[in-house]
Design an enzyme around this catalytic site. Structure first.
Site, PDB file in Angstrom:
ATOM      1  N   LYS A 183       5.454   0.558   8.111  1.00  0.00           N
ATOM      2  CA  LYS A 183       4.950  -0.617   8.826  1.00  0.00           C
ATOM      3  C   LYS A 183       4.916  -0.406  10.345  1.00  0.00           C
ATOM      4  O   LYS A 183       5.566   0.499  10.870  1.00  0.00           O
ATOM      5  CB  LYS A 183       5.806  -1.847   8.490  1.00  0.00           C
ATOM      6  CG  LYS A 183       5.741  -2.254   7.023  1.00  0.00           C
ATOM      7  CD  LYS A 183       4.344  -2.643   6.587  1.00  0.00           C
ATOM      8  CE  LYS A 183       4.309  -3.299   5.220  1.00  0.00           C
ATOM      9  NZ  LYS A 183       4.608  -2.378   4.110  1.00  0.00           N
TER      10      LYS A 183
HETATM   11  C1  LIG Z   1       1.500  -7.390   1.381  1.00  0.00           C
HETATM   12  C2  LIG Z   1       2.929  -6.965   1.173  1.00  0.00           C
HETATM   13  N1  LIG Z   1       3.814  -7.872   0.745  1.00  0.00           N
HETATM   14  C3  LIG Z   1       5.101  -7.567   0.549  1.00  0.00           C
HETATM   15  C4  LIG Z   1       5.577  -6.294   0.771  1.00  0.00           C
HETATM   16  C5  LIG Z   1       7.012  -5.991   0.441  1.00  0.00           C
HETATM   17  O1  LIG Z   1       7.692  -5.430   1.491  1.00  0.00           O
HETATM   18  P1  LIG Z   1       9.064  -4.630   1.217  1.00  0.00           P
HETATM   19  O2  LIG Z   1       8.672  -3.286   0.740  1.00  0.00           O
HETATM   20  O3  LIG Z   1       9.715  -4.624   2.570  1.00  0.00           O
HETATM   21  O4  LIG Z   1       9.815  -5.419   0.221  1.00  0.00           O
HETATM   22  C6  LIG Z   1       4.708  -5.307   1.220  1.00  0.00           C
HETATM   23  C7  LIG Z   1       5.216  -3.953   1.473  1.00  0.00           C
HETATM   24  O5  LIG Z   1       4.642  -2.949   1.415  1.00  0.00           O
HETATM   25  C8  LIG Z   1       3.344  -5.634   1.421  1.00  0.00           C
HETATM   26  O6  LIG Z   1       2.471  -4.725   1.829  1.00  0.00           O
END
Ligand SMILES: Cc1ncc(COP(=O)(O)O)c(C=O)c1O
Length: 373
Positions: A183
């Site tokens: 990210k």
């Molecule tokens: C659109 C979206 N929502 C939620 C997430 C979930 O993030 P995390 O991997 O920090 O749980 C991601 C992560 O890649 C994402 O791209």
């Protein structure tokens, strides 16, 4: 030949210094100092009252659903084209995800399709700011208000994006962010829950610490809940990154500008949109390719890979995944959600890591243009 990675962070001496300091000092009575500093700085940047640091965005979505009272028997609407993390927590709480279509320009939830999915069981909607882009938030909030639905903004990919002057994450009842290593702003793994509402803030604090109300020192649990806390070392990385956030967003926009200069004259190719009133933080530069040779996105990834260029496929429609084979709302989805299917079919994410140089982008674009000849 060094490969060009698809994503990756920009870490400076500031992040290293804060993380080292947290490793030395972030214990005992000061264990929460970095998390609190990071939360305060993050809330201020987003323009919301409260921020709660978590181990990942998936936890922020899960806590949002529980805090808003979503549970068994309820339906929650999500865009069909997104990462599964946007939808998986709906299943965690015993509710059912319902897949709505995306807008073909923004690639985010379409307000009319969202409204067409509403039933008496619908409790909430989770619009996603996909790849840093923004949906038509005014239209989405109007539908949600008309039907009395809670709004959870999945801004995992959109730190620094704006809609009519409001930052991504501040547009729902709750907002959620990811600080995964891919990210724009990263803590390795990590996430944030944000809200303006005092009741949801207090609920999230209690739920993320095994049902201990904020300030509890007696280990006196008032309910069975979850353990979702961020460590001091991660929060120290996050604090340094949020202090540098303008520079991180500016670099993302510069990278997108390099691509736009070289690819916008290719009629077979469409890049991320930035409608009037929106600032796109361009987490992932994404190309929707109308390939005259009708090669698939997987074939494109393979061909770019042979040239040392890493790419990713546009998210597959959730309704097309084996994970949702048993979901009744997946039946007929290709007809109900045509844009999710057509955009996803021929979309790829191009290298967008923060350490990318203009020469790297030049090389990627040369290869993309060659494949289109
Ligand atoms: C659109 C979206 N929502 C939620 C997430 C979930 O993030 P995390 O991997 O920090 O749980 C991601 C992560 O890649 C994402 O791209």
């Amino acid at each position: 030949m060094a490969r060009i990675p698809v994503s990756g962070p920009w870490i400076t001496d500031l992040e290293v210094a804060y993380a080292a300091d947290a490793a030395r000092t972030g214990w005992y009575a000061t264990a929460n100092a970095y998390p609190h500093k990071f939360e305060r700085a993050f809330a201020e940047y987003i323009g919301v009252k409260h921020a709660v640091s978590l181990p990942h965005c998936t936890a922020a979505l899960h806590l949002s659903l529980v805090a808003l009272g979503v549970g068994p028997g309820d339906e929650v609407i999500v865009p069909d084209a997104t990462w599964i993390a946007s939808a998986a927590p709906i299943t965690y709480v015993g509710a059912t995800p319902v897949f709505a279509d995306i807008d073909p320009v923004t690639w985010c939830l379409d307000a009319a399709s969202f409204e067409s999915c509403i039933t008496p069981r619908t409790k909430a909607v989770i619009p996603v700011d996909l790849y840093g882009g923004m949906p038509d938030w005014d239209a989405i909030r109007a539908v949600a208000n008309r039907h009395g639905l809670a709004v959870i903004e999945d801004a995992a990919e959109a730190v620094g994006s704006e809609y009519r002057g409001r930052r991504a994450g501040s547009l729902g009842d709750t907002g959620t962010f990811s600080f995964h290593g891919s990210k724009t702003l990263t803590t390795g793994e990590g996430g944030m829950f944000v809200t303006d509402r005092d009741d949801l803030h207090r609920r999230a604090l209690t739920l993320r610490d095994h049902g201990r109300p904020p300030g509890d020192k007696m280990f006196f649990n008032t309910e069975v809940a979850f353990k979702y806390k961020m460590s001091a070392v991660q929060a120290a990385l996050g604090l340094a990154q949020i202090e540098r956030v303008e520079e991180l967003i500016a670099k993302k926009r510069q990278i997108f500008g390099w691509y736009r200069e070289r690819l916008s004259n290719q009629p077979e190719l469409r890049l991320n949109a930035e409608p009037i009133g929106v600032k796109n933080s361009y987490w992932m530069v994404t190309a929707i390719i109308d390939d005259p040779q009708r090669r698939s996105k997987i074939e494109w990834m393979r061909l770019l890979g042979e040239q040392g260029i890493d790419a990713r496929p546009f998210f597959h429609p959730l309704s097309s995944l084996p994970a949702y084979a048993d979901n009744p709302h997946a039946v007929g989805a290709p007809e109900h959600n045509p844009h999710s299917y057509s955009v996803s079919r021929c979309g790829i994410n191009l290298p967008s890591g923060l350490m990318l140089t203009e020469a790297d982008v030049e090389s990627v674009c040369e290869n993309v243009c060659k494949l289109l000849m």
